[in-house]
Design an enzyme around this catalytic site. Structure first.
Site, PDB file in Angstrom:
ATOM      1  CB  CYS A 167       6.599   1.284  -4.430  1.00 35.84           C
ATOM      2  SG  CYS A 167       7.356   0.865  -2.725  1.00 35.84           S
ATOM      3  CD  GLU A 213       7.235  -2.802 -10.487  1.00 35.10           C
ATOM      4  OE1 GLU A 213       5.646  -2.656  -9.845  1.00 35.10           O
ATOM      5  OE2 GLU A 213       7.559  -2.787  -9.157  1.00 35.10           O
ATOM      6  CG  HIS A 249       6.257  -3.203  -5.976  1.00 35.69           C
ATOM      7  ND1 HIS A 249       7.985  -2.630  -6.510  1.00 35.69           N
ATOM      8  CD2 HIS A 249       6.192  -2.256  -5.232  1.00 35.69           C
ATOM      9  CE1 HIS A 249       8.463  -2.091  -5.691  1.00 35.69           C
ATOM     10  NE2 HIS A 249       7.935  -1.982  -4.566  1.00 35.69           N
TER      11      HIS A 249
HETATM   12  N1  GLN Z   1      11.215   1.407   1.123  1.00 31.02           N
HETATM   13  C1  GLN Z   1      12.244   2.446  -0.290  1.00 31.02           C
HETATM   14  C2  GLN Z   1      12.255   3.411  -0.287  1.00 31.02           C
HETATM   15  O1  GLN Z   1      11.803   4.590   0.957  1.00 31.02           O
HETATM   16  C3  GLN Z   1      11.170   2.220  -0.875  1.00 31.02           C
HETATM   17  C4  GLN Z   1      10.686   0.794  -1.334  1.00 31.02           C
HETATM   18  C5  GLN Z   1      10.007  -0.231  -2.473  1.00 31.02           C
HETATM   19  O2  GLN Z   1      10.057   1.018  -3.842  1.00 31.02           O
HETATM   20  N2  GLN Z   1       9.956  -1.326  -3.079  1.00 31.02           N
HETATM   21  O3  GLN Z   1      13.062   4.243  -0.805  1.00 31.02           O
END
Ligand code: GLN
Length: 192
Positions: A78, A173, A171
């Protein structure tokens, strides 16, 4: 095998607990000297703007980038995927820029800001993988060195690999399915 988890902000504790379940030696990384001797690094989800600025304040960015050039395997999930990307298309954020992917931050509109969906990830076997997306980025473009590992039904790329770099928009995890981490560890150990 010793795996570091960047522990500046975000979901680092969850990655550490998955690694403990897999009985892997794990180190939370906050300072440059903690990178020494690692066999792999996980950059967790969180807020990529915050993680980027903390990385700069703690002098981690240049060291991580150099170690990746020297072959350090990294899993970015992410926000961690955003940090690996060569380019972020909709933000002035400066990622570590080591992987040939262009990503878009917060790419799913308000309606689908967070959602779960089963993903086909052939490298993990036939059983679908539970994809947990939280204000997730997507991968807009990949270079020819990048292998696409997973897409949503509409074709959007959500996981990719380039050599020893592994990135996903979701995610792993936050699920009980350990296969994505196991796949990363097999990259670290050179089996994959
Ligand atoms: N929206 C976050 C970003 O742009 C990422 C979201 C996440 O890691 N769950 O950094």
């Amino acid at each position: 095998m010793k795996i570091g988890v960047l522990a500046l902000q975000g979901a680092f504790a969850e990655h550490i607990s998955v690694l403990h379940r897999l009985e892997v030696e794990t180190l939370p990384v906050r300072l440059p000297h903690q990178l020494v001797g690692l066999d792999g690094l996980i950059i967790p989800g969180g807020e990529s703007t915050t993680i980027t600025s903390l990385m700069l304040s703690y002098n981690l960015r240049a060291d991580i980038s150099r170690m990746v050039e020297n072959g350090l395997p990294v899993l970015g999930t992410c926000a961690g995927m955003i940090l690996l990307a060569r380019k972020v298309s909709n933000d002035g954020i400066e990622p570590v820029a080591v992987m040939g992917i262009t990503v878009r931050r917060n790419a799913f509109g308000r309606q689908r800001e967070s959602f779960e969906t089963d993903l086909a990830i052939p490298v993990l076997g036939e059983k679908p993988f539970p994809g947990v997306f939280i204000r997730a980025p997507l991968i807009e473009q990949v270079t020819d060195k990048v292998e696409v590992l997973a897409r949503l039904d509409n074709g959007t790329i959500v996981a990719a690999r380039q050599g020893k770099l592994l990135a996903c928009a979701f995610h792993p995890e936050l699920t009980d399915d350990l296969r994505f981490h196991q796949y990363f560890l097999s990259i670290v150990s050179g089996e994959q």
